[in-house]
Design a protein around this motif. Structure first.
Motif, PDB file in Angstrom:
ATOM      1  N   HIS A  66       0.834  -1.217   0.000  1.00  0.00           N
ATOM      2  CA  HIS A  66       0.000   0.000   0.000  1.00  0.00           C
ATOM      3  C   HIS A  66       0.862   1.258   0.000  1.00  0.00           C
ATOM      4  CE1 HIS A  66      -3.642   2.324   0.413  1.00  0.00           C
ATOM      5  NE2 HIS A  66      -3.164   2.953   1.461  1.00  0.00           N
ATOM      6  N   HIS A  68       0.913   5.670  -1.735  1.00  0.00           N
ATOM      7  CA  HIS A  68       0.452   6.703  -2.671  1.00  0.00           C
ATOM      8  C   HIS A  68       1.710   7.479  -3.027  1.00  0.00           C
ATOM      9  CE1 HIS A  68      -3.469   5.600  -1.113  1.00  0.00           C
ATOM     10  NE2 HIS A  68      -3.008   5.834   0.090  1.00  0.00           N
ATOM     11  N   HIS A 232      -9.236   1.482   0.802  1.00  0.00           N
ATOM     12  CA  HIS A 232      -9.004   1.725   2.227  1.00  0.00           C
ATOM     13  C   HIS A 232     -10.235   1.239   2.989  1.00  0.00           C
ATOM     14  CE1 HIS A 232      -6.509   4.926   0.326  1.00  0.00           C
ATOM     15  NE2 HIS A 232      -5.707   4.712   1.343  1.00  0.00           N
ATOM     16  N   HIS A 269      -5.169  -0.943   5.823  1.00  0.00           N
ATOM     17  CA  HIS A 269      -5.368  -0.597   7.241  1.00  0.00           C
ATOM     18  C   HIS A 269      -6.190  -1.620   8.030  1.00  0.00           C
ATOM     19  CE1 HIS A 269      -3.335   3.048   6.244  1.00  0.00           C
ATOM     20  NE2 HIS A 269      -4.269   3.391   5.385  1.00  0.00           N
ATOM     21  N   ASP A 320       2.358   2.983   3.225  1.00  0.00           N
ATOM     22  CA  ASP A 320       1.290   3.958   2.984  1.00  0.00           C
ATOM     23  C   ASP A 320       1.876   5.207   2.327  1.00  0.00           C
ATOM     24  OD1 ASP A 320      -1.218   5.027   2.784  1.00  0.00           O
ATOM     25  OD2 ASP A 320      -1.569   5.282   4.920  1.00  0.00           O
TER      26      ASP A 320
END
Ligand code: ZN
Length: 460
Positions: A66, A68, A232, A269, A320
């Protein structure tokens, strides 16, 4: 055909089904795949290229589930430093809305460089806003310079503020456009074959930024083409309240109502889940991307990692996005996962016997980042060093200050001691990091360009 021989590793950690750790180990690699694993003395003595790994621990490449990438441009933004998820997002959305295709390219390379240097060989990214003509293609094109495997998620947001969502209307898109672009990207880029360097994933952003209908349509499209689904879920209590108020369900039940459970789905998460929801994940085969640093940074909570593991849920690790970590050091995330799981065990009053039965071990934490990540992403070709799998591996020199005094257990040293950069990162038999240096990118020049772009975004 090209061959690569890796030999004389001080310790070769296979993460195979027997968890073999081979002193003096090595690997024979042909055309990017592993042909032999064993003690170096048992392997052929020549190959097109030979790498002597004396003094190094060799491990399977780490897998990030995960991220971004674009958020590397907005690390430690003053107004978002001390905020929980919803306030953090509301502060950052308008800044992200100024990004252009160049920003996507620069930030992609920054994140991938950090990942590669910290041991990652397969990276999943979740890009969910496309301002000023940006496309997922910008990320995909930029990624090849670094050379690690990419699971590029076509993210999306369609539920703007005017319709009751969290993001401003300026950063959301029409559902028609999202679905057309998703199908275009799958057709253009998705490679389902073993050894694929690039796969596409469909990833509506979160329950509070897309409609249920887009979730359903995305799942239908993904299943039509056999690509995976990601979003998410159950990250914060605010989100739980939102799904209860808006849809009448807790987050996991909401996903069940949308046909968003199954072995092709993984959630980032999943901090706020009850035992029966953990059972749903286990039963349906859903995976979890555990992101300990981000959960601590945004004060989201502590995910029930050991409960997931006990129930047999697939769990991988994610750094993340870099605006909530604020880095992409995957080996550091392995350490965070171990430490945070121990903190939770202590808070829950686990029995702390001398054998530490309730405490997550260094080897278990590494397993999450290798075998676990591969299972979460649905990839059978990576995650361990075994015959037939991809030659994705890392080497770390053990003779360094940070490991001094820990070499009675080199595997534990790389997790317990201060997280290091790798000396070698090899993806599909190709050297991506050589003697601690990234091969594909001129870093000083790149950092300058990145800082220029970040400054422009913040100054508006
Ligand atoms: Zn995220």
């Amino acid at each position: 055909m090209t061959t690569l021989l890796i030999k004389n590793a001080q310790l070769l950690v296979t993460m195979d089904d027997h968890r073999r750790e081979i002193p003096g180990g090595g690997l024979c690699i042909r055309d990017g795949f592993i042909e032999q694993v064993g003690e170096s003395v048992e392997l052929p003595t020549s190959a097109d290229e030979v790498l002597d790994m004396s003094g190094q621990i060799v491990l399977p490449g780490l897998i990030n589930t995960h991220h971004h990438f674009y958020q590397t441009l907005t690390r430690a933004v003053p107004a978002a430093q001390n905020a929980n998820l919803f306030n953090w997002l509301k502060t950052l959305y308008p800044i992200w809305a100024r990004m252009n295709p160049d920003d996507i390219r620069i930030s992609t390379q920054t994140a991938l460089a950090e990942l590669a240097l910290s041991g990652c060989t397969t990276a999943s990214d979740h890009l969910y806003l496309f301002p000023n003509g940006s496309k997922l293609d910008d990320e995909i094109e930029a990624a090849s310079a670094v050379g690690i495997r990419l699971q590029a998620s076509r993210g999306s947001m369609s539920l703007g503020q005017s319709k009751g969502g969290l993001p401003p209307d300026s950063v959301v898109d029409s559902e028609e456009n999202i679905l057309i672009d998703s199908e275009r990207l799958i057709k253009k880029y998705h490679d389902p074959k073993p050894g694929a360097m690039l796969q596409i994933v469909l990833a509506p952003c979160s329950p509070f930024s897309v409609t249920g209908d887009l979730m359903k349509q995305s799942a239908k499209l993904a299943r039509q083409y056999g690509v995976h689904l990601h979003t998410h879920l159950a990250e914060t209590q605010d989100e739980e309240q939102f799904t209860l108020d808006t849809f009448g369900y807790r987050p996991v039940a909401y996903m069940q109502s949308l046909d968003w459970v199954g072995p092709d789905v993984w959630f980032a998460h999943s901090v706020h889940v009850k035992q029966d929801e953990i059972e749903v994940y286990a039963h349906e085969g859903c995976g979890v991307a555990h992101c300990p640093s981000s959960n601590m940074r945004l004060a989201s909570g502590i995910a029930p990692l050991r409960e997931y593991m006990k129930a047999g849920v697939k769990v991988g690790l994610g750094v993340d996005g870099s605006a909530s970590n604020d880095g992409s050091h995957l080996l550091a995330e392995v350490r965070q996962a171990m430490l945070l799981a121990r903190l939770r065990a202590g808070l829950e009053g686990a029995s702390l016997s001398s054998t530490g039965g309730e405490l997550l071990t260094a080897r278990q934490a590494l397993e999450l980042a290798t075998r676990g990540g591969a299972a979460v992403l649905g990839r059978k070709d990576v995650g361990s060093l075994e015959v037939g799998k991809c030659a994705d591996l890392i080497g770390i020199n053990l003779n360094r200050l940070d490991y001094a005094g820990a070499l009675h257990d080199p595997v534990a040293a790389v997790v317990f001691c201060q997280p290091q950069h790798v000396d070698y990162n090899i993806v599909h038999g190709k050297v991506v990091v050589n003697q601690g240096k990234l091969v594909g990118l001129d870093l000083p020049k790149h950092i300058e360009a990145h800082n220029r772009a970040a400054r422009r975004l913040l100054e508006g």
